[in-house]
Design a protein around this motif. Structure first.
Motif, PDB file in Angstrom:
ATOM      1  N   ASP A 419       1.849   7.188   1.812  1.00 59.13           N
ATOM      2  CA  ASP A 419       2.797   6.512   2.711  1.00 59.13           C
ATOM      3  C   ASP A 419       2.187   5.181   3.156  1.00 59.13           C
ATOM      4  O   ASP A 419       1.345   5.130   4.049  1.00 59.13           O
ATOM      5  CB  ASP A 419       3.082   7.407   3.925  1.00 59.13           C
ATOM      6  N   ILE A 420       2.612   4.108   2.521  1.00 62.86           N
ATOM      7  CA  ILE A 420       2.038   2.786   2.790  1.00 62.86           C
ATOM      8  C   ILE A 420       2.628   2.212   4.077  1.00 62.86           C
ATOM      9  O   ILE A 420       3.842   2.218   4.272  1.00 62.86           O
ATOM     10  CB  ILE A 420       2.318   1.812   1.623  1.00 62.86           C
ATOM     11  N   PHE A 421       1.748   1.699   4.927  1.00 62.17           N
ATOM     12  CA  PHE A 421       2.203   1.057   6.168  1.00 62.17           C
ATOM     13  C   PHE A 421       1.705  -0.386   6.175  1.00 62.17           C
ATOM     14  O   PHE A 421       0.502  -0.640   6.099  1.00 62.17           O
ATOM     15  CB  PHE A 421       1.672   1.787   7.401  1.00 62.17           C
ATOM     16  N   LEU A 422       2.653  -1.302   6.257  1.00 63.73           N
ATOM     17  CA  LEU A 422       2.320  -2.718   6.416  1.00 63.73           C
ATOM     18  C   LEU A 422       2.840  -3.186   7.767  1.00 63.73           C
ATOM     19  O   LEU A 422       3.927  -2.784   8.191  1.00 63.73           O
ATOM     20  CB  LEU A 422       2.944  -3.556   5.295  1.00 63.73           C
ATOM     21  N   PHE A 423       2.073  -4.044   8.417  1.00 64.19           N
ATOM     22  CA  PHE A 423       2.469  -4.562   9.726  1.00 64.19           C
ATOM     23  C   PHE A 423       3.410  -5.755   9.573  1.00 64.19           C
ATOM     24  O   PHE A 423       3.437  -6.411   8.522  1.00 64.19           O
ATOM     25  CB  PHE A 423       1.224  -4.965  10.520  1.00 64.19           C
ATOM     26  N   SER A 424       4.183  -6.008  10.607  1.00 63.39           N
ATOM     27  CA  SER A 424       5.114  -7.146  10.595  1.00 63.39           C
ATOM     28  C   SER A 424       4.308  -8.427  10.803  1.00 63.39           C
ATOM     29  O   SER A 424       4.357  -9.074  11.852  1.00 63.39           O
ATOM     30  CB  SER A 424       6.171  -6.982  11.696  1.00 63.39           C
ATOM     31  N   GLU A 425       3.562  -8.774   9.778  1.00 63.28           N
ATOM     32  CA  GLU A 425       2.644  -9.918   9.781  1.00 63.28           C
ATOM     33  C   GLU A 425       2.780 -10.633   8.445  1.00 63.28           C
ATOM     34  O   GLU A 425       3.558 -10.239   7.584  1.00 63.28           O
ATOM     35  CB  GLU A 425       1.206  -9.421   9.964  1.00 63.28           C
ATOM     36  N   THR A 426       2.004 -11.671   8.258  1.00 59.94           N
ATOM     37  CA  THR A 426       2.006 -12.339   6.956  1.00 59.94           C
ATOM     38  C   THR A 426       1.332 -11.431   5.934  1.00 59.94           C
ATOM     39  O   THR A 426       0.538 -10.542   6.279  1.00 59.94           O
ATOM     40  CB  THR A 426       1.250 -13.672   7.009  1.00 59.94           C
ATOM     41  N   ILE A 427       1.641 -11.662   4.661  1.00 62.03           N
ATOM     42  CA  ILE A 427       1.010 -10.866   3.597  1.00 62.03           C
ATOM     43  C   ILE A 427      -0.499 -11.061   3.620  1.00 62.03           C
ATOM     44  O   ILE A 427      -1.265 -10.099   3.471  1.00 62.03           O
ATOM     45  CB  ILE A 427       1.596 -11.261   2.217  1.00 62.03           C
ATOM     46  N   ALA A 428      -0.934 -12.290   3.862  1.00 62.76           N
ATOM     47  CA  ALA A 428      -2.374 -12.577   3.915  1.00 62.76           C
ATOM     48  C   ALA A 428      -3.061 -11.770   5.010  1.00 62.76           C
ATOM     49  O   ALA A 428      -4.120 -11.176   4.791  1.00 62.76           O
ATOM     50  CB  ALA A 428      -2.604 -14.066   4.126  1.00 62.76           C
ATOM     51  N   ASN A 429      -2.456 -11.720   6.176  1.00 64.89           N
ATOM     52  CA  ASN A 429      -3.051 -10.969   7.292  1.00 64.89           C
ATOM     53  C   ASN A 429      -3.027  -9.475   7.042  1.00 64.89           C
ATOM     54  O   ASN A 429      -3.919  -8.748   7.486  1.00 64.89           O
ATOM     55  CB  ASN A 429      -2.337 -11.309   8.596  1.00 64.89           C
ATOM     56  N   ASN A 430      -2.001  -8.987   6.347  1.00 70.90           N
ATOM     57  CA  ASN A 430      -1.974  -7.570   5.996  1.00 70.90           C
ATOM     58  C   ASN A 430      -3.103  -7.237   5.033  1.00 70.90           C
ATOM     59  O   ASN A 430      -3.759  -6.198   5.162  1.00 70.90           O
ATOM     60  CB  ASN A 430      -0.619  -7.208   5.365  1.00 70.90           C
ATOM     61  N   ILE A 431      -3.364  -8.108   4.072  1.00 76.23           N
ATOM     62  CA  ILE A 431      -4.454  -7.869   3.124  1.00 76.23           C
ATOM     63  C   ILE A 431      -5.810  -7.968   3.817  1.00 76.23           C
ATOM     64  O   ILE A 431      -6.756  -7.241   3.505  1.00 76.23           O
ATOM     65  CB  ILE A 431      -4.361  -8.860   1.947  1.00 76.23           C
ATOM     66  N   ARG A 432      -5.893  -8.883   4.822  1.00 79.16           N
ATOM     67  CA  ARG A 432      -7.169  -9.106   5.532  1.00 79.16           C
ATOM     68  C   ARG A 432      -7.420  -8.084   6.637  1.00 79.16           C
ATOM     69  O   ARG A 432      -8.402  -8.218   7.374  1.00 79.16           O
ATOM     70  CB  ARG A 432      -7.176 -10.509   6.143  1.00 79.16           C
ATOM     71  N   LEU A 433      -6.582  -7.088   6.776  1.00 84.01           N
ATOM     72  CA  LEU A 433      -6.683  -6.158   7.907  1.00 84.01           C
ATOM     73  C   LEU A 433      -8.084  -5.563   8.058  1.00 84.01           C
ATOM     74  O   LEU A 433      -8.644  -5.526   9.147  1.00 84.01           O
ATOM     75  CB  LEU A 433      -5.648  -5.031   7.741  1.00 84.01           C
ATOM     76  N   GLN A 478       5.491  -3.336  -4.721  1.00 86.57           N
ATOM     77  CA  GLN A 478       4.781  -4.454  -4.097  1.00 86.57           C
ATOM     78  C   GLN A 478       3.986  -3.980  -2.882  1.00 86.57           C
ATOM     79  O   GLN A 478       2.845  -4.408  -2.667  1.00 86.57           O
ATOM     80  CB  GLN A 478       5.787  -5.534  -3.693  1.00 86.57           C
ATOM     81  N   LYS A 479       4.581  -3.100  -2.085  1.00 89.38           N
ATOM     82  CA  LYS A 479       3.863  -2.570  -0.916  1.00 89.38           C
ATOM     83  C   LYS A 479       2.601  -1.826  -1.342  1.00 89.38           C
ATOM     84  O   LYS A 479       1.537  -1.987  -0.738  1.00 89.38           O
ATOM     85  CB  LYS A 479       4.776  -1.629  -0.113  1.00 89.38           C
ATOM     86  N   GLN A 480       2.719  -1.013  -2.379  1.00 89.39           N
ATOM     87  CA  GLN A 480       1.557  -0.250  -2.843  1.00 89.39           C
ATOM     88  C   GLN A 480       0.450  -1.178  -3.338  1.00 89.39           C
ATOM     89  O   GLN A 480      -0.737  -0.964  -3.043  1.00 89.39           O
ATOM     90  CB  GLN A 480       1.978   0.705  -3.956  1.00 89.39           C
ATOM     91  N   ARG A 481       0.836  -2.218  -4.062  1.00 93.25           N
ATOM     92  CA  ARG A 481      -0.176  -3.134  -4.594  1.00 93.25           C
ATOM     93  C   ARG A 481      -0.822  -3.984  -3.495  1.00 93.25           C
ATOM     94  O   ARG A 481      -2.012  -4.290  -3.550  1.00 93.25           O
ATOM     95  CB  ARG A 481       0.444  -4.009  -5.681  1.00 93.25           C
ATOM     96  N   VAL A 482      -0.035  -4.371  -2.472  1.00 94.86           N
ATOM     97  CA  VAL A 482      -0.621  -5.078  -1.319  1.00 94.86           C
ATOM     98  C   VAL A 482      -1.617  -4.167  -0.610  1.00 94.86           C
ATOM     99  O   VAL A 482      -2.698  -4.610  -0.184  1.00 94.86           O
ATOM    100  CB  VAL A 482       0.488  -5.548  -0.347  1.00 94.86           C
ATOM    101  N   ALA A 483      -1.274  -2.882  -0.478  1.00 90.27           N
ATOM    102  CA  ALA A 483      -2.180  -1.924   0.174  1.00 90.27           C
ATOM    103  C   ALA A 483      -3.472  -1.758  -0.626  1.00 90.27           C
ATOM    104  O   ALA A 483      -4.566  -1.635  -0.056  1.00 90.27           O
ATOM    105  CB  ALA A 483      -1.484  -0.579   0.339  1.00 90.27           C
ATOM    106  N   ILE A 484      -3.370  -1.768  -1.952  1.00 90.78           N
ATOM    107  CA  ILE A 484      -4.575  -1.679  -2.797  1.00 90.78           C
ATOM    108  C   ILE A 484      -5.426  -2.932  -2.637  1.00 90.78           C
ATOM    109  O   ILE A 484      -6.663  -2.862  -2.526  1.00 90.78           O
ATOM    110  CB  ILE A 484      -4.184  -1.452  -4.272  1.00 90.78           C
ATOM    111  N   ALA A 485      -4.771  -4.097  -2.597  1.00 90.51           N
ATOM    112  CA  ALA A 485      -5.507  -5.351  -2.375  1.00 90.51           C
ATOM    113  C   ALA A 485      -6.228  -5.320  -1.036  1.00 90.51           C
ATOM    114  O   ALA A 485      -7.372  -5.772  -0.910  1.00 90.51           O
ATOM    115  CB  ALA A 485      -4.543  -6.539  -2.433  1.00 90.51           C
TER     116      ALA A 485
END
Length: 586
Positions: A419-433, A478-485
């Motif tokens: 269950d991928i969770f991304l925050f309501s932020e920029t993609i860059a900030n989500n990757i930099r979490l 896309q969400k899954q791949r951002v989470a992997i990044a």
């Protein structure tokens, strides 16, 4: 005092502000109490014609100066006490959130998000009101009641006794209705929490509601909890609707008694006109405390009910802690050894694992396969201590799992969940979490390995694109791949992918895993997947089923064995071939 155990540290920390506010409040009351005496002096001297225009001007200037002093002093006690109550609320909210972060997943499995939101907003607001305006009003009640009563006695003792005759009825009413208010407000807060939870759940699932045309049904559910909240508030208002007017009735009785008997005494000459007017002013000053008593009772019952609810949260003990940790352990290498693991979530629930054992050396890749519900996710959640495993069953680098500090474990072992969770932020900030200090070049490289870089660059704002709540503006893949990044950017010693590529096609999945394994050479990787084609490269593959490890080995050895794994592999080959034929025909 048990109710106030949570708030006491904040009160002790801010005692200077509280004492300073009380001191200024005393000064305000003293200034206010002087004013009627000055008025009495002026009126009595006017009646006796013993004061001239200059004297009246002086008295007027004194009253203006006192009024100005009250204005200035009130500003300071508001800043000291009410400002302090806001700081207490902020500190409690921060500690509330910190405490929630320390609690285990099991606690959140049993709690509603709406309830927790109500605690963090409505309940903390009630506590702030109690220790802000409530504290001021309580101190003012004591000071003004004692001082006003003393001045009234100094003017006429008998008239004072007559004026306070109705007061015992007020005390009885406060005691009776105060208990009722406490119980009713607890129900109001519970109804508010239920309503918040339902609305939050409905908004979160708005896409599903629309997809199944359940708007009307969901609206009825929200209407039901909203009506319950209204009914509980009306029930509370009924008590207040009787209590506050009864206060006004008691105060009016006191005023009537004073007017009748004080007027007669003034006519007889027992009290001067100035004394009678001053008496009435002091009685008016006592009216405020009498009114404030009801207000205080209301705030006290609301505040203590909220404190009791908050105490339950603060009393919750984290199941996952560092009590047995060896803080000399500062880094993990990646060897994982599971020995005779038997586990169930609760004593009354069925077994998930029964005496399973597996070992993977540092720098190797382990793949876990098995039917849905066999415990694949449960196994890795035990490894990362989302749940506590039985002692002496899981070892990392030959250290028993409980000996490894949580900070080290969570830093060096990163899980990409289903269950991928991304925050309501920029993609860059989500990757930099997990690595806020990472450069954009490092973010780009992680995105390229996760095969999501090209997708992101097609967006208008590229890596500065703000994704919606939970990443709703991105596709599942896309969400899954951002989470992997995001996981790759932390460069963990142990990376766990829990079916984290289920939303991408087989070709893309194979490409990502090939690059990932090459990049992570010398580091441990654990992959849960349903596609056999994606895990053929693994150094070891285990097949979970019916609480045990049914098969283990490499891809080639398991195919030769001809068991569950080989059967699953053959079925997937046939399915893939059929899909290819359908594509050719279409």
């Amino acid at each position: 005092m048990q109710t106030f155990k949570t708030i006491m540290p904040y009160l002790k920390k801010s005692y200077r502000h509280i004492l300073g506010g009380i001191f200024v409040l005393i000064l305000v009351d003293i200034v206010q109490l002087i004013t009627p005496k000055i008025m009495q002096y002026a009126i009595d001297n006017i009646q006796q014609r013993s004061i001239d225009n200059v004297g009246l001007i002086k008295i007027a200037l004194i009253i203006i100066a006192l009024a100005f002093a009250v204005m200035i002093l009130r500003f300071f006690w508001r800043m000291l006490i009410i400002g302090n109550s806001h700081r207490i609320e902020k500190g409690m909210r921060q500690d509330f959130y910190d405490h929630l972060l320390s609690l285990s997943q099991n606690y959140f499995n049993k709690s509603k998000i709406g309830d927790l939101m109500a605690y963090a907003t409505n309940d903390l607001h009630s506590v702030r009101m109690l220790f802000g305006m409530g504290l001021i009003a309580a101190m003012d009640i004591v000071l003004m009641t004692v001082a006003s009563f003393s001045f009234m006695v100094s003017i006429d003792f008998k008239l004072t006794l007559l004026a306070i005759i109705p007061m015992p009825f007020l005390s009885i009413t406060i005691t009776y209705f105060g208990r009722k208010m406490h119980r009713r407000f607890a129900k109001v807060q519970a109804a508010f929490a239920s309503m918040s939870g339902r609305i939050q759940e409905s908004i979160s699932g708005i896409r599903i509601i629309k997809a199944f045309s359940q708007e009307k049904s969901e609206l009825e559910k929200v209407d039901e909890v909203s009506m319950e909240y209204v009914n509980q508030n009306i029930s509370m208002a009924k008590i207040a609707g009787f209590f506050h007017p009864f206060q006004g009735f008691v105060i009016s009785c006191s005023m009537i008694i004073t007017l009748y008997f004080g007027g007669r005494a003034t006519i007889r000459g027992d009290i001067t006109i100035g004394g009678f007017i001053a008496f009435f002013q002091y009685l008016g000053m006592m009216v405020w405390p009498m009114i404030a008593i009801g207000w205080i009772v209301d705030m006290y019952q609301r505040g203590t009910a909220s404190l009791k609810r908050l105490n339950k949260i603060f009393d919750a003990v984290p199941e996952i802690d560092d009590s047995q940790a060896n803080h000399n352990i500062t880094k993990l290498e990646g060897k994982i050894d599971i020995k005779d693991l038997t586990f169930r979530y609760e004593d009354d629930l069925p077994l998930i694992f029964k005496d399973i054992s597996v070992c993977i050396d540092s720098g190797k890749t382990l793949a876990i396969v098995g039917p849905t519900g066999c415990g694949k996710t449960s196994l890795i959640e035990l490894m990362v201590r989302i749940y506590n495993p039985p002692k002496n069953t899981i070892f990392i680098d030959d250290y028993e799992l409980y000996r490894i500090p949580l900070k080290v474990l969570r830093r060096d072992m990163v899980l990409v969940p289903q269950d991928i969770f991304l925050f309501s932020e920029t993609i860059a900030n989500n990757i930099r979490l997990g690595n806020p200090d990472a450069t954009m070049e490092e973010v780009y490289e992680a995105a390229k390995i996760a095969n999501v870089y090209e997708d992101i660059m097609e967006f208008d704002h590229q890596f500065e694109t703000v994704v919606g709540e939970r990443g709703l503006t991105l596709s599942g893949g896309q969400k899954q791949r951002v989470a992997i990044a995001r996981a790759l950017l932390t460069d963990p010693q142990i990376l766990i992918l829990d079916d984290a590529l289920s939303a991408v096609d087989t070709k893309t999945e194979r490409h990502i895993l090939r690059r990932l394994i090459a990049t992570r050479e010398g580091k441990t990787t654990i992959i849960i997947a349903h596609r056999i084609s994606s895990i053929q490269h693994a150094d070891k593959i285990i097949v979970l089923d019916d609480m045990v490890i049914k098969e283990h080995g490499t891809h080639d050895s398991l195919i030769r064995t001809g068991g569950i794994y080989a059967d699953l592999h053959e079925k997937q080959r046939i399915r893939a071939r059929l899909e290819d034929e359908e594509e050719v025909q279409s």
